[in-house]
Design a protein around this motif. Structure first.
Motif, short mmCIF file in Angstrom:
data_model
loop_
_atom_site.label_atom_id
_atom_site.label_comp_id
_atom_site.label_asym_id
_atom_site.label_seq_id
_atom_site.Cartn_x
_atom_site.Cartn_y
_atom_site.Cartn_z
N GLU A 16 0.79 -1.17 -0.07
CA GLU A 16 0.09 0.01 -0.04
C GLU A 16 0.83 1.22 0.03
O GLU A 16 0.27 2.26 -0.18
CB GLU A 16 -0.95 0.02 1.28
CG GLU A 16 -0.37 -0.16 2.45
CD GLU A 16 -0.20 -1.48 3.22
OE1 GLU A 16 0.21 -1.23 4.32
OE2 GLU A 16 0.13 -2.29 2.36
N ASN A 17 2.09 1.17 0.25
CA ASN A 17 3.08 2.43 0.27
C ASN A 17 3.84 2.53 -1.24
O ASN A 17 4.68 3.16 -1.27
CB ASN A 17 4.12 2.36 1.38
CG ASN A 17 3.33 2.29 2.95
OD1 ASN A 17 2.20 3.12 2.80
ND2 ASN A 17 3.92 1.84 3.77
N PHE A 18 3.33 1.71 -2.05
CA PHE A 18 4.47 1.59 -3.14
C PHE A 18 4.55 2.75 -3.98
O PHE A 18 5.46 3.26 -4.63
CB PHE A 18 4.03 0.17 -4.02
CG PHE A 18 4.98 0.30 -5.15
CD1 PHE A 18 6.40 -0.15 -5.26
CD2 PHE A 18 4.71 0.36 -6.42
CE1 PHE A 18 7.21 -0.25 -6.25
CE2 PHE A 18 5.46 0.35 -7.68
CZ PHE A 18 6.81 0.08 -7.37
N THR A 19 3.08 3.14 -4.18
CA THR A 19 3.08 4.52 -4.97
C THR A 19 3.70 5.70 -4.51
O THR A 19 4.50 6.27 -5.04
CB THR A 19 1.55 4.90 -5.03
OG1 THR A 19 0.71 3.67 -5.76
CG2 THR A 19 1.44 6.10 -5.87
N GLU A 20 3.67 5.82 -2.93
CA GLU A 20 4.62 6.80 -2.27
C GLU A 20 6.06 6.69 -2.30
O GLU A 20 6.65 7.38 -2.86
CB GLU A 20 4.09 7.08 -0.89
CG GLU A 20 4.66 8.35 -0.11
CD GLU A 20 4.04 8.19 1.28
OE1 GLU A 20 4.46 9.27 1.95
OE2 GLU A 20 3.20 7.30 1.77
N PHE A 21 6.36 5.61 -2.30
CA PHE A 21 7.85 4.87 -2.34
C PHE A 21 8.34 5.21 -3.62
O PHE A 21 9.28 5.72 -4.08
CB PHE A 21 7.87 3.41 -2.16
CG PHE A 21 9.39 2.83 -1.95
CD1 PHE A 21 10.39 3.35 -1.23
CD2 PHE A 21 9.43 2.05 -3.00
CE1 PHE A 21 11.63 2.87 -1.48
CE2 PHE A 21 10.74 1.44 -3.28
CZ PHE A 21 11.99 1.94 -2.36
N LYS A 22 7.82 4.78 -4.78
CA LYS A 22 7.96 4.93 -6.41
C LYS A 22 8.21 6.45 -6.60
O LYS A 22 9.41 6.95 -7.22
CB LYS A 22 7.16 4.20 -7.13
CG LYS A 22 7.30 4.31 -8.33
CD LYS A 22 6.27 3.46 -9.36
CE LYS A 22 6.78 3.79 -10.92
NZ LYS A 22 5.60 3.15 -11.98
N ALA A 23 7.18 7.38 -6.02
CA ALA A 23 7.45 8.92 -6.24
C ALA A 23 8.62 9.17 -5.43
O ALA A 23 9.56 10.12 -6.01
CB ALA A 23 6.37 9.45 -5.77
N LYS A 77 12.23 9.69 5.36
CA LYS A 77 11.10 9.60 4.66
C LYS A 77 11.22 7.89 3.98
O LYS A 77 10.49 6.98 4.01
CB LYS A 77 10.73 10.33 3.57
CG LYS A 77 9.33 10.00 2.72
CD LYS A 77 8.16 9.91 3.88
CE LYS A 77 6.66 9.79 3.38
NZ LYS A 77 5.70 9.82 4.41
N PHE A 78 12.41 7.69 3.39
CA PHE A 78 12.84 6.64 2.72
C PHE A 78 12.70 5.44 3.74
O PHE A 78 12.06 4.20 3.78
CB PHE A 78 14.05 6.53 2.33
CG PHE A 78 14.44 5.34 1.52
CD1 PHE A 78 14.40 5.20 0.34
CD2 PHE A 78 15.18 4.38 2.09
CE1 PHE A 78 14.97 4.06 -0.59
CE2 PHE A 78 15.62 3.16 1.42
CZ PHE A 78 15.44 3.03 0.11
#
Length: 117
Positions: A16-23, A77-78
């Motif tokens: 569920e965090n992948f979109t934020e991680f990818k950005a 954040k990472f």
């Protein structure tokens, strides 16, 4: 490889965090692409978006500046978005580089045979 350091990070992430991680990664990659001492900087992810790898290849004298200058603004954040489960390091990093990589749980591998083209 004596003048280079190669590292492979294994990261655990929540899908569920992948979109934020990818950005976030897009920003890190853009900043890292400006470093002349970074020879390779590649992110990969499994189909389930639960594990990612980073393959990094640097001139030996470029790792510390990457961590201190380029990665530092994104580091907190990472680390909120992923857990570093493994860090394998190849080459012969100097003491200041090892100090930084040790903070990520580095395991050092010593070359004993082979070649690089």
């Amino acid at each position: 490889m004596k003048d280079e350091v190669i590292s492979i990070f294994t990261l655990r992430l929540a899908p569920e965090n992948f979109t934020e991680f990818k950005a976030l990664v897009a920003n890190i990659v853009a900043a890292t692409s400006k470093e002349p001492g970074t020879l390779m900087y590649q992110y990969s992810v499994n189909d389930a978006h639960t594990e990612a790898h980073i393959i990094e290849r640097y001139r030996a004298d470029a790792v510390v500046s990457h961590i201190e200058e380029t990665f530092a603004p994104y580091g907190a954040k990472f680390l909120e978005l992923v857990e570093i489960t493994q860090l394998m390091v190849y080459g012969n990093p100097d003491a200041p580089t090892r100090k930084h990589l040790d903070a990520f749980g580095a395991q050092y591998m010593n070359s004993f045979d082979g070649f690089t083209r």
